[in-house]
Write an enzyme that holds these catalytic residues in place. Structure first.
Site, PDB file in Angstrom:
ATOM      1  N   SER A 175       7.896  -9.652  -2.999  1.00  0.00           N
ATOM      2  CA  SER A 175       9.113  -9.214  -2.526  1.00  0.00           C
ATOM      3  C   SER A 175       9.750 -10.824  -2.433  1.00  0.00           C
ATOM      4  CB  SER A 175       9.071  -8.913  -1.004  1.00  0.00           C
ATOM      5  OG  SER A 175       8.890  -7.678  -1.210  1.00  0.00           O
ATOM      6  N   HIS A 207       5.557  -1.738  -4.948  1.00  0.00           N
ATOM      7  CA  HIS A 207       5.476  -1.194  -3.878  1.00  0.00           C
ATOM      8  C   HIS A 207       5.556   0.358  -4.143  1.00  0.00           C
ATOM      9  CE1 HIS A 207       7.087  -4.566  -1.635  1.00  0.00           C
ATOM     10  NE2 HIS A 207       5.975  -4.520  -1.436  1.00  0.00           N
ATOM     11  N   LYS A 239       8.882 -14.274  10.644  1.00  0.00           N
ATOM     12  CA  LYS A 239       9.731 -14.343   9.176  1.00  0.00           C
ATOM     13  C   LYS A 239      10.925 -14.044   9.434  1.00  0.00           C
ATOM     14  CE  LYS A 239       5.684 -12.668   6.177  1.00  0.00           C
ATOM     15  NZ  LYS A 239       5.613 -11.701   5.234  1.00  0.00           N
ATOM     16  N   ARG A 257      -2.697  -7.140  -5.962  1.00  0.00           N
ATOM     17  CA  ARG A 257      -2.200  -7.596  -7.231  1.00  0.00           C
ATOM     18  C   ARG A 257      -3.129  -8.534  -8.048  1.00  0.00           C
ATOM     19  NH1 ARG A 257       2.865 -10.246  -4.696  1.00  0.00           N
ATOM     20  NH2 ARG A 257       1.111 -10.684  -3.334  1.00  0.00           N
TER      21      ARG A 257
END
Length: 164
Positions: A130, A18, A42, A91
């Site tokens: 994460s 990040h 979440k 990514r």
């Protein structure tokens, strides 16, 4: 005219991947807001206020970066705060498939001419997420160099609260 960009995510926790995107985006735009999303679907490891504080610590060296929390649709936050650009990190090709779909939906919802800009992460961070960082850390694995040292210390303190 000042260019104002938003880089949004859950950042639970913020990783060096990040920070790679943040550092590069901060050089490209006059103001970069790191938007910490409160996602009700979440269960975060860190509260939104803890995540905001962690990002503030990790980005304190960048004078044009601020951190803010929000909930709801990204497009609503973008429209209400008059952003010019939304920055997204990529990514791998699997990220692109999801991100392009989101960018196209957001394009319909954005007011004005807000652009979504994709930045490829540095290859040395391309495997980091994460979720993976949290899982490895909670199982006692070594995540040195994958998150800033101060963030790792905060993670260790938080994990200690749950293991005592």
């Amino acid at each position: 005219m000042e260019k104002k960009a938003l880089y949004a995510g859950s950042f639970d926790p913020i990783t060096n991947g990040h920070l790679d995107i943040i550092d590069r985006a901060a050089r490209q735009y006059d103001k970069l807001v790191i938007g910490v999303i409160a996602n009700p679907s979440k269960t975060p490891f860190f509260s939104i206020s803890e995540r905001i504080a962690m990002i503030g610590i990790a980005t304190s060296h960048l004078g044009n970066v601020e951190v803010a929390g929000f909930e709801g649709l990204l497009a609503e936050y973008v429209n209400e705060n008059y952003f010019d650009v939304v920055v997204r990190g990529l990514r791998a090709i699997t990220d692109f498939e999801y991100e392009i779909q989101m960018a196209q939906m957001n394009a319909r919802l954005f007011n004005n001419n807000v652009e979504t800009v994709f930045l490829m992460t540095n290859p040395r961070y391309s495997f980091i997420s994460s979720n993976l960082i949290r899982e490895v850390h909670q199982l006692g694995g070594n995540i040195n160099g994958l998150v800033p040292d101060k963030i790792l210390n905060m993670m260790n303190q938080k994990r200690g609260m749950f293991t005592e």
